[in-house]
Motif scaffolding. Structure first.
Motif, PDB file in Angstrom:
ATOM      1  N   LEU A 176     -38.339 -58.211 -68.567  1.00 16.70           N
ATOM      2  CA  LEU A 176     -38.129 -57.656 -67.466  1.00 16.70           C
ATOM      3  C   LEU A 176     -36.637 -58.074 -66.893  1.00 16.70           C
ATOM      4  N   TYR A 207     -32.393 -59.675 -59.593  1.00 13.07           N
ATOM      5  CA  TYR A 207     -33.586 -60.506 -60.372  1.00 13.07           C
ATOM      6  C   TYR A 207     -33.542 -61.834 -60.228  1.00 13.07           C
ATOM      7  N   CYS A 210     -41.858 -53.591 -59.998  1.00 17.13           N
ATOM      8  CA  CYS A 210     -42.010 -52.634 -61.049  1.00 17.13           C
ATOM      9  C   CYS A 210     -42.153 -51.444 -60.410  1.00 17.13           C
ATOM     10  N   ARG A 212     -35.709 -55.111 -58.347  1.00 20.55           N
ATOM     11  CA  ARG A 212     -35.353 -56.210 -58.930  1.00 20.55           C
ATOM     12  C   ARG A 212     -35.335 -57.567 -58.414  1.00 20.55           C
ATOM     13  N   CYS A 219     -39.247 -58.031 -58.534  1.00 22.15           N
ATOM     14  CA  CYS A 219     -39.593 -58.480 -59.975  1.00 22.15           C
ATOM     15  C   CYS A 219     -39.062 -59.999 -60.216  1.00 22.15           C
ATOM     16  N   PHE A 229     -41.583 -48.813 -66.603  1.00 20.62           N
ATOM     17  CA  PHE A 229     -41.601 -49.691 -65.637  1.00 20.62           C
ATOM     18  C   PHE A 229     -43.046 -49.713 -65.000  1.00 20.62           C
ATOM     19  N   LEU A 284     -44.994 -51.733 -67.685  1.00 21.42           N
ATOM     20  CA  LEU A 284     -44.827 -53.102 -67.385  1.00 21.42           C
ATOM     21  C   LEU A 284     -45.669 -53.724 -66.178  1.00 21.42           C
ATOM     22  N   ALA A 285     -45.773 -52.706 -65.299  1.00 16.19           N
ATOM     23  CA  ALA A 285     -46.691 -53.356 -64.082  1.00 16.19           C
ATOM     24  C   ALA A 285     -48.125 -53.675 -64.616  1.00 16.19           C
TER      25      ALA A 285
END
Length: 417
Positions: free
Chosen positions: A19, A48, A83, A99, A102, A161, A164-165
């Motif tokens: 990420l 981030y 995400c 971001r 995350c 994304f 990714l979650a």
């Protein structure tokens, strides 16, 4: 059990690093879709780290009190939300919010296992596990380059994304199942008596709060290196190496993704090697400080050569810079072992705060400086070279501070100066 615990935390940190670095590969797509400037791209990548840094101080207290398992599980919901927000974004503000969330959500994915390793492992095993955790992070960064570039045409960046979650949820479930519970003892573990890990404090209760951390001369000695050198390496690896390869070296997007793959693969190999040689090297050279003092001039020289070479400096040059700078990662376990166990979470989180504030400032600062030079009439190549030269000067000053302070203090000190 030790292997299982390492692997579940390593999986979470793998996703964290993926990420973190994926914006470098997605930069051309995001710039085209949302009409981003260099300063926007720098702020987006830095968002981030801003979310990451904002959680460090409270997280350090929670790690010492509640332990790695509880903290990682509590934070994982923020990462899932981030995400989702990023995947559904329809403007720069949504991207930035995603971001930040995350970064906040995965902010414990490295500090949590390192805090646990301080209590669960011997000094040599801590150094090795620290290096190999960073190796799994490099695996995540490798996964964020060519694999992402290959998947983009068929899936698009938004479904990535969403996937990714789901993977973050899976990592949280694995940690809930495998990670040990925390006993809550403030540095009184029998494994630490009598501070055999080399820490300077006694086995009694650790001081509350962060005052003892901020005042500690060894922390102050390492802080500029953490901000500029460590933070700058991460900023280059996770963002600015990609734009340099395209705008200065003339790479295509696919060639730039391949270059980032090369850089991150080189870092993966570097951290694996550090894990193998750390115990022997530190015994031979007398600790982490002599190793860093001897090796840090090398990346400064490499960065100077990159600035001079300009268009001729490609992926191999940036890979060499990142690999030679990786010796700075020795600072984390060395700093943790200068304090008692009950302060490990706060010490590591405080240093991580310094480092990730450095990442945010360097990432955004490079974007601002490049835009400023271009507005003043410089070519993009010249703007990037001048900006990297300024960053190199800051890193050289941080190294000089490290050497000067080293003449006044040893590596291991009392908790208070």
């Amino acid at each position: 059990m030790a292997v299982a615990v390492f692997l579940v935390f390593a999986f979470a940190y793998f996703l964290s690093a993926l990420l973190r670095a994926v914006t470098a590969t997605l930069a051309p797509v995001l710039v085209a879709e949302f009409a981003l400037h260099a300063r926007d791209l720098g702020l987006l990548a830095g968002g981030y780290f801003l979310g990451f840094a904002a959680m460090q101080l409270p997280m350090g207290r929670w790690l010492d009190r509640h332990g790695p398992r509880t903290v990682v599980l509590a934070f994982s919901g923020l990462a899932v939300a981030g995400c989702a927000v990023f995947a559904l974004a329809d403007g720069f503000g949504d991207l930035l919010l995603g971001r930040v969330l995350c970064g906040a959500g995965v902010s414990a994915c490295l500090m949590a296992p390192l805090t646990g390793f301080r209590r669960w492992m011997s000094p040599a095993a801590q150094l090795r596990a620290n290096a190999w955790m960073l190796m799994t992070g490099s695996m995540g960064m490798v996964a964020s380059t060519l694999p992402v570039q290959w998947l983009l045409p068929s899936t698009g960046w938004r479904p990535m994304f969403g996937a990714l979650a789901l993977l973050v949820v899976l990592a949280a479930l694995l940690i809930a199942r495998c990670a040990p519970r925390w006993d809550g003892q403030e540095g009184r573990s029998a494994a630490d008596a009598p501070e055999r890990a080399g820490g300077s404090g006694g086995p009694g209760a650790a001081p509350p709060g962060y005052a003892a951390v901020w005042r500690h001369p060894y922390f102050r000695r390492l802080a500029p290196l953490g901000f500029f050198t460590y933070g700058g390496m991460v900023a280059v690896q996770t963002l600015w190496a990609g734009p340099w390869l395209q705008r200065v070296a003339g790479y295509s997007p696919l060639e730039a993704a391949t270059g980032l793959f090369t850089i991150n693969l080189a870092m993966l190999c570097a951290f694996w090697t550090w894990g193998m040689v750390n115990p022997w090297l530190l015994r031979r050279m007398g600790g982490a400080d002599p190793v860093m003092a001897a090796m840090l001039p090398v990346p400064l020289a490499v960065l100077a050569a990159i600035v001079i070479a300009g268009e001729a400096a490609g992926a191999a040059a940036w890979a060499l810079y990142c690999v030679t700078t990786s010796c700075i990662t020795l600072s984390q376990p060395a700093l943790a072992m200068a304090f008692p166990q009950g302060m490990a979470g706060r010490v590591l989180s405080a240093f991580n705060l310094v480092m990730f504030l450095g990442v945010f400032c360097v990432q955004w600062g490079i974007g601002l400086a490049v835009d400023a030079f271009v507005t003043a009439g410089w070519s993009e190549s010249s703007a990037f070279r001048a900006t990297m030269a300024a960053y190199g000067a800051c890193s050289a000053l941080a190294y000089a501070w490290f050497l000067v302070r080293g003449r006044r203090h040893n590596a291991v000190h009392p908790i208070t100066p």
